[in-house]
Design an enzyme around this catalytic site. Structure first.
Site, PDB file in Angstrom:
ATOM      1  N   HIS A 211       0.624  -6.062 -17.574  1.00  0.00           N
ATOM      2  CA  HIS A 211       0.151  -7.281 -18.241  1.00  0.00           C
ATOM      3  C   HIS A 211       1.151  -7.772 -19.288  1.00  0.00           C
ATOM      4  O   HIS A 211       1.378  -8.989 -19.411  1.00  0.00           O
ATOM      5  CB  HIS A 211      -1.208  -7.018 -18.880  1.00  0.00           C
ATOM      6  CG  HIS A 211      -2.344  -7.064 -17.918  1.00  0.00           C
ATOM      7  ND1 HIS A 211      -2.949  -8.236 -17.544  1.00  0.00           N
ATOM      8  CD2 HIS A 211      -2.973  -6.080 -17.220  1.00  0.00           C
ATOM      9  CE1 HIS A 211      -3.913  -7.986 -16.676  1.00  0.00           C
ATOM     10  NE2 HIS A 211      -3.943  -6.676 -16.455  1.00  0.00           N
TER      11      HIS A 211
ATOM     12  N   GLY B 230      -4.251 -22.004  11.989  1.00  0.00           N
ATOM     13  CA  GLY B 230      -3.542 -21.554  13.171  1.00  0.00           C
ATOM     14  C   GLY B 230      -2.256 -20.796  12.922  1.00  0.00           C
ATOM     15  O   GLY B 230      -1.429 -20.669  13.837  1.00  0.00           O
TER      16      GLY B 230
ATOM     17  N   ASN C 198       1.539 -13.398  -4.763  1.00  0.00           N
ATOM     18  CA  ASN C 198       1.884 -14.567  -3.949  1.00  0.00           C
ATOM     19  C   ASN C 198       2.082 -15.780  -4.844  1.00  0.00           C
ATOM     20  O   ASN C 198       1.503 -15.876  -5.929  1.00  0.00           O
ATOM     21  CB  ASN C 198       0.824 -14.849  -2.883  1.00  0.00           C
ATOM     22  CG  ASN C 198      -0.375 -15.594  -3.427  1.00  0.00           C
ATOM     23  OD1 ASN C 198      -0.932 -15.222  -4.458  1.00  0.00           O
ATOM     24  ND2 ASN C 198      -0.801 -16.630  -2.745  1.00  0.00           N
ATOM     25  N   THR C 199       2.953 -16.665  -4.427  1.00  0.00           N
ATOM     26  CA  THR C 199       3.088 -17.975  -5.061  1.00  0.00           C
ATOM     27  C   THR C 199       3.297 -18.991  -3.955  1.00  0.00           C
ATOM     28  O   THR C 199       3.853 -18.682  -2.897  1.00  0.00           O
ATOM     29  CB  THR C 199       4.263 -18.057  -6.062  1.00  0.00           C
ATOM     30  OG1 THR C 199       5.484 -17.694  -5.402  1.00  0.00           O
ATOM     31  CG2 THR C 199       4.040 -17.135  -7.250  1.00  0.00           C
ATOM     32  N   ARG C 200       2.879 -20.222  -4.193  1.00  0.00           N
ATOM     33  CA  ARG C 200       2.926 -21.223  -3.129  1.00  0.00           C
ATOM     34  C   ARG C 200       2.914 -22.630  -3.712  1.00  0.00           C
ATOM     35  O   ARG C 200       2.478 -22.854  -4.848  1.00  0.00           O
ATOM     36  CB  ARG C 200       1.718 -21.054  -2.195  1.00  0.00           C
ATOM     37  CG  ARG C 200       0.387 -21.223  -2.911  1.00  0.00           C
ATOM     38  CD  ARG C 200      -0.796 -20.788  -2.060  1.00  0.00           C
ATOM     39  NE  ARG C 200      -2.044 -20.860  -2.810  1.00  0.00           N
ATOM     40  CZ  ARG C 200      -2.513 -19.882  -3.564  1.00  0.00           C
ATOM     41  NH1 ARG C 200      -1.834 -18.769  -3.672  1.00  0.00           N
ATOM     42  NH2 ARG C 200      -3.648 -20.021  -4.220  1.00  0.00           N
TER      43      ARG C 200
ATOM     44  N   HIS D 256     -20.346  -8.579  -4.157  1.00  0.00           N
ATOM     45  CA  HIS D 256     -21.294  -7.657  -3.507  1.00  0.00           C
ATOM     46  C   HIS D 256     -21.105  -6.215  -3.974  1.00  0.00           C
ATOM     47  O   HIS D 256     -21.942  -5.353  -3.691  1.00  0.00           O
ATOM     48  CB  HIS D 256     -21.194  -7.748  -1.979  1.00  0.00           C
ATOM     49  CG  HIS D 256     -19.904  -7.257  -1.404  1.00  0.00           C
ATOM     50  ND1 HIS D 256     -18.818  -8.094  -1.181  1.00  0.00           N
ATOM     51  CD2 HIS D 256     -19.507  -6.025  -0.989  1.00  0.00           C
ATOM     52  CE1 HIS D 256     -17.830  -7.392  -0.647  1.00  0.00           C
ATOM     53  NE2 HIS D 256     -18.220  -6.133  -0.520  1.00  0.00           N
TER      54      HIS D 256
ATOM     55  N   HIS E 266      -0.437  -6.751  -5.252  1.00  0.00           N
ATOM     56  CA  HIS E 266      -0.442  -8.009  -4.499  1.00  0.00           C
ATOM     57  C   HIS E 266       0.270  -9.069  -5.325  1.00  0.00           C
ATOM     58  O   HIS E 266       0.159  -9.103  -6.556  1.00  0.00           O
ATOM     59  CB  HIS E 266      -1.888  -8.453  -4.233  1.00  0.00           C
ATOM     60  CG  HIS E 266      -2.025  -9.926  -3.957  1.00  0.00           C
ATOM     61  ND1 HIS E 266      -2.419 -10.830  -4.925  1.00  0.00           N
ATOM     62  CD2 HIS E 266      -1.807 -10.661  -2.830  1.00  0.00           C
ATOM     63  CE1 HIS E 266      -2.449 -12.049  -4.395  1.00  0.00           C
ATOM     64  NE2 HIS E 266      -2.080 -11.975  -3.139  1.00  0.00           N
TER      65      HIS E 266
ATOM     66  N   HIS F  79       0.867  -1.178   0.000  1.00  0.00           N
ATOM     67  CA  HIS F  79       0.000   0.000   0.000  1.00  0.00           C
ATOM     68  C   HIS F  79       0.904   1.228   0.000  1.00  0.00           C
ATOM     69  O   HIS F  79       1.794   1.349   0.839  1.00  0.00           O
ATOM     70  CB  HIS F  79      -0.905  -0.001   1.227  1.00  0.00           C
ATOM     71  CG  HIS F  79      -1.840  -1.171   1.287  1.00  0.00           C
ATOM     72  ND1 HIS F  79      -2.916  -1.306   0.427  1.00  0.00           N
ATOM     73  CD2 HIS F  79      -1.858  -2.271   2.084  1.00  0.00           C
ATOM     74  CE1 HIS F  79      -3.551  -2.420   0.701  1.00  0.00           C
ATOM     75  NE2 HIS F  79      -2.931  -3.029   1.703  1.00  0.00           N
TER      76      HIS F  79
END
Length: 297
Positions: free
Chosen positions: A167, A280, A135-137, A197, A133, A123
């Site tokens: 892009h 957790g 992320n990779t996993r 929404h 944003h 931000h």
């Protein structure tokens, strides 16, 4: 029953750490080189690095990671770059969700899991500079493995030139893996980062994949690495271009309202947020993505 893929797990976890180190160094350099323009006379921001731990249901060690957060810099108002490698057994809710989503048999009989990845949200101080944003996993269970992640741009003030560059850079990194990848992952991002929404997208899109497994681990890992490698060349030129621009009080207001939209998505829909809290992991690390200030109208 699959083997534990110990070699592949170690290779993936090491890559996520390498990518983290490269991004943190690049963001520190942005702070230090911001010597012209708004807030250039402020002290450059630095990262606070905290080790995170995940406790198993039995109270034993279940992995952890590093939470690296910068607050109140010249360029970044808040940015977090987290890595983690966690393991253990999935609770009943997570087992049921995974079995339903992936159609994997045997989750209740052997609910072990292992997961490693990197997660980043930035931000910005200047409303002209887009939030981002990435992320990779990699995720493993005895019943299957898969990769996921991507990156998406979230400007509050949109510039077509920035969107096109973001892009195009991602497409250039995906095309060597096959021409079908970019349009598929772009469409996936458009679908995933949508806020029902509000009847609108969270930002201007990017690339995204989830539950990705072709059966060729090396090929899938190589694709995941290039998704990560695309991030800095896709994003840094946008920051460098926009960080010198001024902004008005009205621009800042637009930014704060847009951040409210971002927070709504992450708290209501984001699958990674739900998984982190349900298994957790450190709540501060899971909720690192939330902006420091936001506004609703």
């Amino acid at each position: 029953m699959r083997n534990d893929m110990a070699t592949e797990k170690a290779e993936a976890a090491a890559w996520f750490r390498t990518l983290r180190d490269e991004i943190v160094a690049a963001f520190v350099a942005l702070e230090e080189t911001h010597t012209v323009g708004p807030l250039s006379e402020a002290a450059p921001g630095t990262f606070d690095v905290t080790e995170t731990r995940r406790a198993s249901e039995e109270g034993g060690d279940a992995g952890g990671g590093l939470m690296s957060v910068m607050r109140g810099g010249r360029v970044f108002e808040k940015v977090g770059v987290n890595i983690s490698t966690v393991y253990g057994t999935l609770g009943e809710r997570a087992q049921a969700a995974m079995a339903a989503r992936k159609g994997l048999p045997g989750m209740a009989d052997d609910p072990r899991f292992w997961a490693s990845g990197i997660s980043l949200v930035a931000h910005m101080q200047n409303p002209q500079v887009p939030a981002v944003h990435m992320n990779t996993r990699m995720f493993w269970t005895p019943h299957g493995w898969w990769f996921g992640g991507g990156s998406d741009l979230n400007p509050c003030i949109e510039y077509d030139q920035d969107t096109a560059h973001f892009h195009a850079t991602q497409k250039a990194h995906l095309d060597p893996h096959g021409a079908a990848h970019y349009p598929r992952l772009k469409e996936w991002a458009d679908t995933y980062f949508y806020i029902p929404h509000r009847n609108r997208a969270r930002g201007v899109g990017g690339i995204f994949m989830d539950d990705y497994c072709t059966g060729d681990w090396q090929a899938d890992f190589a694709l995941t690495q290039d998704i990560g490698r695309a991030f800095l060349p896709a994003y840094l030129p946008l920051v460098e271009r926009r960080r010198v621009q001024g902004w008005s009080a009205a621009d800042k207001d637009v930014q704060l309202v847009h951040r409210g939209l971002y927070a709504e998505y992450n708290l209501v829909y984001d699958r990674g947020t739900r998984f982190g809290l349900e298994t957790g992991h450190d709540a501060n690390a899971v909720l690192m993505s939330l902006p420091p200030l936001a506004k609703w109208i």
